[in-house]
Design an enzyme around this catalytic site. Structure first.
Site, mmCIF file in Angstrom:
data_model
loop_
_atom_site.group_PDB
_atom_site.id
_atom_site.type_symbol
_atom_site.label_atom_id
_atom_site.label_comp_id
_atom_site.label_asym_id
_atom_site.label_seq_id
_atom_site.Cartn_x
_atom_site.Cartn_y
_atom_site.Cartn_z
ATOM 1 C CG ASP A 84 -15.633 12.577 -15.075
ATOM 2 O OD1 ASP A 84 -15.636 12.126 -16.237
ATOM 3 O OD2 ASP A 84 -16.079 13.709 -14.780
ATOM 4 C CG HIS A 85 -12.364 14.031 -17.712
ATOM 5 N ND1 HIS A 85 -12.089 14.028 -19.063
ATOM 6 C CD2 HIS A 85 -13.648 14.426 -17.595
ATOM 7 C CE1 HIS A 85 -13.165 14.400 -19.726
ATOM 8 N NE2 HIS A 85 -14.126 14.647 -18.863
ATOM 9 C CD GLU A 135 -11.812 13.254 -23.547
ATOM 10 O OE1 GLU A 135 -12.292 12.994 -22.435
ATOM 11 O OE2 GLU A 135 -11.505 14.394 -23.929
ATOM 12 N N GLY A 178 -19.092 22.531 -18.194
ATOM 13 C CA GLY A 178 -19.536 23.793 -17.586
ATOM 14 C C GLY A 178 -20.616 24.446 -18.431
ATOM 15 N N GLY A 209 -22.791 17.287 -20.387
ATOM 16 C CA GLY A 209 -24.237 17.124 -20.608
ATOM 17 C C GLY A 209 -25.099 18.251 -20.061
ATOM 18 C CG ASN A 229 -20.033 11.906 -18.427
ATOM 19 O OD1 ASN A 229 -20.631 10.849 -18.602
ATOM 20 N ND2 ASN A 229 -18.717 11.982 -18.401
ATOM 21 C CB THR A 232 -22.268 22.318 -14.768
ATOM 22 O OG1 THR A 232 -20.879 22.076 -14.980
ATOM 23 C CG2 THR A 232 -22.478 23.797 -14.504
HETATM 24 P P1 13P Z 1 -20.941 19.252 -17.120
HETATM 25 O O1 13P Z 1 -20.331 19.770 -15.852
HETATM 26 O O2 13P Z 1 -20.876 20.251 -18.218
HETATM 27 O O3 13P Z 1 -22.288 18.686 -16.900
HETATM 28 O O4 13P Z 1 -19.995 18.055 -17.602
HETATM 29 C C1 13P Z 1 -19.885 16.907 -16.838
HETATM 30 C C2 13P Z 1 -18.897 15.989 -17.414
HETATM 31 O O5 13P Z 1 -18.758 15.869 -18.606
HETATM 32 C C3 13P Z 1 -18.089 15.187 -16.500
HETATM 33 O O6 13P Z 1 -17.073 14.507 -17.172
#
Ligand code: 13P
Length: 287
Positions: A84-85, A135, A178, A209, A229, A232
């Protein structure tokens, strides 16, 4: 069953639902997500940020844990291990560790550099049968120490990145990592519609998400979002259930301090959050 994300996301795009990416943080998280995806017969993506990978002892440790758990728990639904990222260096580490998918987040580079690096990593990933997410634009807020102001994606730039042959594309559409602030303006569906128009069959990814109202999630799916995704919300539900257990003094009763008991309410809370999201995204029964 460990697979890359290509087939599951193309099916989601064609079938107008979204596959959930749930970020994992430890063994309990991994087990909770895998068992719930299996229960609902849903394809699933396990997201691993660079920080979470480091925390869990490195990407190879994560990959070995997921592969072994997938086998031991007899998980039959498609499961993808996805960076992720990722940075450029992190992407290569995951390629080496045997992940089935990577995200290269080159959104903070000038578009030409984002294109050059994404192109190189797309070739490297595809050579090994892995999928890749790219992205364009920024996802606001802070995810694992990476902060962005949340820039709206330029649909023309999205097309240029999509044309490189990536398998999924994250576009900034006002989404934030977040918790969403009280004055959040919501998702920008005009930008999403334009991105979808320019990128055609490309599965689009909605980051951040957690905390997006259900109706907005459903509308985003109708406009081509095929992967959502969530991180949080699982963390918040785990923390709330754990707090409740400790505040009720349950850890002080009998063997309530045993980690298998102490972490059980949080584990179940993650499962419920994952269950709710899979049902909302429409991916239950799609494995
Ligand atoms: P959240 O922590 O806002 O659910 O985002 C998760 C996310 O986008 C991971 O790349």
């Amino acid at each position: 069953m460990l697979v890359n994300g290509i087939e599951m996301l193309q099916k989601a795009k064609a079938g107008h639902y979204a596959v959930g990416q749930f970020n994992i943080n430890n063994l309990e998280w991994t087990k909770a997500v895998l068992l719930t995806a299996e229960e609902l017969k849903a394809p699933v993506i396990l997201g691993v940020s660079e920080g979470a990978g480091k925390y869990m002892g490195g990407f190879s440790t994560v990959q070995a844990m997921v592969a072994a758990m997938d086998k031991e728990l007899k998980i039959s639904v498609p499961v993808c291990t996805h960076l992720d990222h990722g940075t450029y260096e992190g992407a290569y580490k995951c390629i080496k560790a045997g992940f089935t998918s990577i995200m290269f987040d080159g959104s903070h580079y000038a578009i030409d550099e984002n294109i050059a690096k994404t192109k190189e990593l797309t070739n490297a990933a595809h050579h090994l049968g892995m999928s890749i997410e790219a992205e364009v634009g920024g996802i606001g807020g802070t995810e694992d120490g990476v902060t962005s102001n949340g820039e709206l994606a330029d649909p023309e730039e999205c097309k240029k990145i999509a044309d490189l042959g990536v398998d999924m594309l994250a576009a900034g559409i006002g989404n934030i990592h977040g918790k969403y602030p009280a004055d959040w303006k919501g998702l920008n569906f005009d930008v999403l519609a334009k991105v979808q128009e320019k990128t055609g069959l490309m599965p689009l990814v909605l980051h951040g998400g957690s905390g997006i109202p259900d109706e907005m999630i459903k509308k985003a799916i109708t406009l081509g979002v095929s992967k959502i995704n969530v991180n949080t919300e699982c963390q918040l539900s785990f923390a709330a259930a754990t707090r409740k257990y400790i505040e009720a003094g349950k850890d002080l009763e009998g063997k309530g301090f045993d980690p298998r008991k102490l972490l059980a309410p949080g584990f179940e809370a993650i499962r419920q959050t994952v269950r709710d999201k899979i049902n909302l995204f429409g991916s239950a029964g799609k494995a």
